[in-house]
Design an enzyme around this catalytic site. Structure first.
Site, PDB file in Angstrom:
ATOM      1  N   ARG A   1       0.701  -0.687  -0.112  1.00 55.01           N
ATOM      2  CA  ARG A   1      -0.367  -0.005   0.511  1.00 55.01           C
ATOM      3  C   ARG A   1       0.945   1.047  -0.340  1.00 55.01           C
ATOM      4  O   ARG A   1       1.984   1.445   0.949  1.00 55.01           O
ATOM      5  CB  ARG A   1      -1.142  -0.007   1.246  1.00 55.01           C
ATOM      6  CG  ARG A   1      -1.949  -1.265   1.179  1.00 55.01           C
ATOM      7  CD  ARG A   1      -2.764  -1.142   2.333  1.00 55.01           C
ATOM      8  NE  ARG A   1      -3.788  -0.158   1.458  1.00 55.01           N
ATOM      9  CZ  ARG A   1      -5.170   0.374   2.431  1.00 55.01           C
ATOM     10  NH1 ARG A   1      -5.744   0.234   3.576  1.00 55.01           N
ATOM     11  NH2 ARG A   1      -5.880   1.634   1.636  1.00 55.01           N
TER      12      ARG A   1
ATOM     13  N   ASP B   1      -2.867   9.772   7.576  1.00 59.29           N
ATOM     14  CA  ASP B   1      -2.242   7.929   7.004  1.00 59.29           C
ATOM     15  C   ASP B   1      -0.993   8.607   6.258  1.00 59.29           C
ATOM     16  O   ASP B   1       0.853   8.132   6.392  1.00 59.29           O
ATOM     17  CB  ASP B   1      -2.984   7.905   5.318  1.00 59.29           C
ATOM     18  CG  ASP B   1      -4.290   6.861   5.425  1.00 59.29           C
ATOM     19  OD1 ASP B   1      -5.125   7.458   6.020  1.00 59.29           O
ATOM     20  OD2 ASP B   1      -3.999   5.402   6.188  1.00 59.29           O
TER      21      ASP B   1
HETATM   22  O1  MRU Z   1      -7.955   2.137   3.789  1.00 54.94           O
HETATM   23  P1  MRU Z   1      -7.675   2.664   5.264  1.00 54.94           P
HETATM   24  O2  MRU Z   1      -8.757   1.694   6.178  1.00 54.94           O
HETATM   25  O3  MRU Z   1      -5.887   1.907   5.937  1.00 54.94           O
HETATM   26  O4  MRU Z   1      -7.694   4.063   5.426  1.00 54.94           O
HETATM   27  C1  MRU Z   1      -7.388   4.231   7.248  1.00 54.94           C
HETATM   28  C2  MRU Z   1      -7.319   5.842   7.236  1.00 54.94           C
HETATM   29  O5  MRU Z   1      -7.429   6.298   5.951  1.00 54.94           O
HETATM   30  C3  MRU Z   1      -7.785   6.208   8.230  1.00 54.94           C
HETATM   31  O6  MRU Z   1      -8.226   7.259   8.937  1.00 54.94           O
HETATM   32  C4  MRU Z   1      -6.209   6.023   9.666  1.00 54.94           C
HETATM   33  O7  MRU Z   1      -5.542   5.990   8.673  1.00 54.94           O
HETATM   34  C5  MRU Z   1      -5.830   6.487  10.505  1.00 54.94           C
HETATM   35  S1  MRU Z   1      -5.590   5.965  11.301  1.00 54.94           S
HETATM   36  C6  MRU Z   1      -5.081   5.769  12.907  1.00 54.94           C
END
Ligand code: MRU
EC number: 5.3.1.23
Length: 362
Positions: free
Chosen positions: A90, A241
């Site tokens: 990712r 992220d």
């Molecule tokens: O695609 P995801 O579900 O991994 O995305 C997660 C998010 O965008 C969260 O808001 C972010 O990682 C913050 S986690 C504490």
């Protein structure tokens, strides 16, 4: 945090067997199902398929995935190729890349035959730090809520997007940590939970808030503006992220629209994230890679069928052209403050460097 009243973390490591157990988040909120990861391929799959998700949790899982991959001895080539497999899973959450870089840096100083044990120890250190940092974020955020409470006993109405709670980390969560801190301190708090199409991570947020007994209401993403405009939202808090050096914030797609609506309604928009989410090497949000995910996340709707079994319904023809960017970037001027384990700072280069002076000029 609690599942059925029992304190639980999202990840259980078994170094003696060289495996970890994770909650398969693709099965939530309908089923709580633990999955054992025993190989590098399984760890990479778990991250890519979003059995584990959320920036801090995929960082910790990648660290353990590397430990799983190393076996009893690992030379530099083996180490680099295993890290590359995990790194490719990712692109946006920098925690993944941060954790792997940290693991590689530490392990390169260790003789190959001792690397396996060192990898398990370093992965555990990353996981423990995540727990401690997220707990600290909760306490810093709790102080911010005090500024918003104008009358004794007033219920604080907090809105969040995606899932930046316990499930997205090893424990506590980032954006939800100040919510849990408030609830546990006896502050009346209610959370507006944004559904977060297309993968509906808001359902995960609702599930974990329910497990912890925090009052909450799920809303369709498009209802957020109405609620803000009608005075039903005191603050919005999200995770991240990746946060660029200038305070621009990449988070789940739809975050930017919430920040815009906050600005128009005079509602504070907070971002909570640990050090592992800060990317001082990334000048601003334009440099953050945005993950484009499979269009079937959009074309298919997942749930339970009439027999209570997991099922997918096609809402669009297979060939329908869709775009599915998983994240967006909120510019720093829309962010009231960033909450980290070290405290609260303005979303700016100066603000971040005041909390992390060791990063100046790196
Ligand atoms: O695609 P995801 O579900 O991994 O995305 C997660 C998010 O965008 C969260 O808001 C972010 O990682 C913050 S986690 C504490």
């Amino acid at each position: 945090m609690n599942i059925n009243g029992i304190p639980t973390r999202t990840l259980r490591a078994h170094p003696e067997q060289r495996v970890i157990d994770i909650i398969d988040q693709t099965r939530l909120p309908h089923a709580l199902h633990w999955v054992r990861l025993t190989t590098l391929a399984e760890a990479a799959h778990a991250i890519r398929a979003m059995q584990v998700r959320g920036a801090p949790l995929i960082g910790a899982t990648a660290a353990y995935g590397l430990a799983i991959a190393l076996g009893t001895t690992a030379d530099d080539t083996h180490l680099a190729s295993a890290a590359a497999v995990l790194r490719s899973t990712r692109p946006t959450a920098v925690n993944l890349h941060w954790a792997l870089a940290r693991m590689e840096k530490v392990l390169r100083t260790v003789p190959p035959e001792l690397r396996c044990a060192a990898a398990w120890a370093e992965a555990e250190a990353i996981a423990e730090e995540d727990v401690a940092q997220n707990a600290a974020i909760g306490q810093h955020g709790l102080k911010l809520w005090n500024d918003l409470i104008v009358a004794d006993g007033q219920t604080l109405n907090i809105m969040t997007h995606c899932n930046a709670g316990w499930l997205a980390t090893v424990d506590w969560g980032t954006a939800l940590s100040p919510v849990y801190a408030a609830h546990d301190a006896g502050v009346p708090v209610h959370v507006w939970v944004s559904e977060t199409r297309p993968r509906n991570q808001g359902l995960l947020t609702a599930w974990e808030l329910e497990q912890h007994g925090v009052p909450h209401t799920l809303i369709a993403d498009n209802a957020a503006g109405l609620l803000m405009r009608s005075g039903k939202v005191d603050a919005v808090i999200v995770g991240a992220d990746r946060i660029a050096a200038n305070g621009d914030v990449a988070n789940k797609v739809g975050t930017y629209l919430k920040a815009l609506a906050c600005a128009d309604n005079g509602i504070p928009f907070y971002v909570a994230a640990p050090r592992s989410t800060l990317d001082f090497a990334c000048a601003d949000g334009a440099d953050i890679p945005i993950e484009e995910r499979d269009g079937d996340e959009f074309r298919l709707v997942h749930g339970l069928d009439q027999h209570g079994q997991p099922a997918a319904l096609r809402q669009l023809p297979a060939g329908e052209d869709v775009a599915n960017p998983a994240f967006d970037v909120t510019p720093n001027w829309l962010v009231k403050a960033i909450i980290t384990e070290r405290g609260v700072c303005p979303a700016s280069q100066a603000g971040l460097l005041a909390l992390y002076p060791e990063e100046a000029g790196v």
